[in-house]
Design a protein around this motif. Structure first.
Motif, mmCIF file in Angstrom:
data_model
loop_
_atom_site.group_PDB
_atom_site.id
_atom_site.type_symbol
_atom_site.label_atom_id
_atom_site.label_comp_id
_atom_site.label_asym_id
_atom_site.label_seq_id
_atom_site.Cartn_x
_atom_site.Cartn_y
_atom_site.Cartn_z
ATOM 1 N N ALA A 54 6.072 9.956 -0.424
ATOM 2 C CA ALA A 54 5.306 8.716 -0.348
ATOM 3 C C ALA A 54 6.189 7.510 -0.667
ATOM 4 C CB ALA A 54 4.133 8.767 -1.330
ATOM 5 N N ILE A 102 1.713 4.875 0.939
ATOM 6 C CA ILE A 102 1.319 5.683 2.105
ATOM 7 C C ILE A 102 2.151 6.964 2.172
ATOM 8 C CG2 ILE A 102 0.431 3.825 3.541
ATOM 9 C CD1 ILE A 102 4.002 5.078 3.993
ATOM 10 N N PHE A 119 -0.397 6.807 11.720
ATOM 11 C CA PHE A 119 0.852 6.139 11.345
ATOM 12 C C PHE A 119 1.706 5.940 12.591
ATOM 13 C CE2 PHE A 119 4.386 4.847 8.783
ATOM 14 C CZ PHE A 119 3.807 4.442 7.590
ATOM 15 N N LEU A 159 4.231 0.778 2.315
ATOM 16 C CA LEU A 159 4.383 0.462 3.737
ATOM 17 C C LEU A 159 5.601 -0.435 3.946
ATOM 18 C CD1 LEU A 159 2.822 1.081 6.389
ATOM 19 C CD2 LEU A 159 1.875 -1.216 6.195
ATOM 20 N N ARG A 203 0.836 -1.195 0.000
ATOM 21 C CA ARG A 203 0.000 0.000 0.000
ATOM 22 C C ARG A 203 0.877 1.253 0.000
ATOM 23 N NH1 ARG A 203 -5.219 1.503 1.148
ATOM 24 N NH2 ARG A 203 -5.483 3.566 2.098
ATOM 25 N N LYS A 245 -0.012 1.525 9.655
ATOM 26 C CA LYS A 245 -0.924 2.543 9.156
ATOM 27 C C LYS A 245 -2.362 2.127 9.440
ATOM 28 C CE LYS A 245 -2.952 5.771 6.658
ATOM 29 N NZ LYS A 245 -3.107 7.160 7.174
#
Length: 326
Positions: free
Chosen positions: A192, A44, A255, A195, A42, A270
């Motif tokens: 960004a 994040i 987070f 994860l 993902r 997260k």
């Protein structure tokens, strides 16, 4: 895409009232996933959990040593502090040493989360300053680096040498090319990654040799947990509960990261809902799972199996970790 996994449960009496879900990764020093929940891939925004990475160029450039920065200042460079006197007084001295003032910050003013500091401002009929911003230590670090690099005043611009150095450190430690950035609450770009990439970066910090920039930063955090966050905060209380053996850092929108030097492990968490209590419950559960945190320590019990009280101080429910995390 893998769905978010249950993180924390809210029980009211015998009823499961709500469930927080999220994503979590535990990574080893080879960059491999040890365990994962939800979607490791993902993308994040790690928000303030990436402050240690943003502080790497401060040391690697030679700026920290040229200015003789202390472990307290390095901890503040990684901090999301409460704006208490122990934080603002130290940041003000740092800024004075740089020949700068509050006007040189680009983080914006913020009402202190520390109640005595907030009450003192009210009594004095004063407005909060930028030094009260929870990110003022990070920004003092940015300004120190900017002076060292000969950068201009707008050190938060993504094209500024300071932020270019932060991006290079971010991509190097996460092992990924960042797909972009969002602007953080303190106006600086927040890059960004996946994860997994963030957990990989934290494992990189955990495995770094003594004397390295990474080790100096997590050692400063573990040495000064009160400066990293403040009284009543999960980062500070849980680091104390683990006797300074683990570095913890929260980030906005649910987070959390952990750096475990003795195990050479990194954790990134997260909460899909962006809720702080879910992220705190999850990181505490994973630290208990790894044997790094005592499940019965008072600081742990505030986040795991924590009583939910109403306004009459009657226990009406509990916050529990999802069974899959323990």
């Amino acid at each position: 895409m893998t769905q978010a996994a249950p993180f924390a449960e809210i029980w009211r009496g015998p009823f499961l009232e709500s469930v927080h879900k999220g994503h979590a990764v535990i990574c080893d020093n080879t960059g491999q996933i040890v365990e994962a929940w939800g979607d490791p891939g993902r993308v994040i925004l790690p928000r303030s959990s990436s402050k240690m990475i943003q502080a790497l160029p401060l040391i690697e450039s030679g700026a920290a040593d040229a200015r003789g920065l202390t472990t307290e200042q390095l901890a503040l460079a990684c901090a999301s502090h409460n704006g208490a006197a122990i934080h603002t007084e130290r940041v003000n001295v740092w800024m004075s040493d740089l020949g700068l003032s509050d006007d040189d910050f680009r983080c914006g003013p913020q009402e202190p989360d520390d109640r005595p500091a907030r009450d003192a401002l009210i009594r004095a009929h004063e407005e909060p300053c930028q030094v009260h911003n929870n990110c003022s230590g990070k920004h003092a670090g940015f300004l120190t680096l900017s002076q060292h690099l000969g950068g201009d005043a707008e050190y938060i611009d993504p094209n500024h040498p300071v932020q270019k150095a932060c991006l290079e450190a971010f991509e190097r430690t996460t092992g990924e090319t960042s797909p972009g950035y969002g602007i953080d609450g303190c106006s600086a770009p927040n890059f960004a990654c996946s994860l997994h990439g963030m957990a990989r970066a934290m494992a990189h910090f955990a495995a770094a040799p003594d004397g390295s920039a990474e080790a100096r930063l997590h050692q400063a955090m573990r040495l000064h947990p009160d400066l990293v966050a403040g009284e009543g905060r999960a980062c500070t209380e849980l680091m104390r509960a683990m006797d300074g053996k683990v570095a913890l850092k929260t980030g906005a929108e649910g987070f959390f990261i952990a750096i475990l030097p003795e195990r050479k492990l990194g954790i990134a968490v997260k909460a899909a809902c962006g809720t702080t209590r879910a992220a705190e419950c999850a990181i505490a559960a994973l630290l208990v799972r790894l044997g790094a945190l005592d499940a019965n320590h008072p600081a742990t019990r505030k986040r795991l199996n924590a009583p939910i009280l109403n306004r009459r101080n009657i226990e009406t429910g509990t916050l529990r970790p999802a069974s899959g995390l323990l």
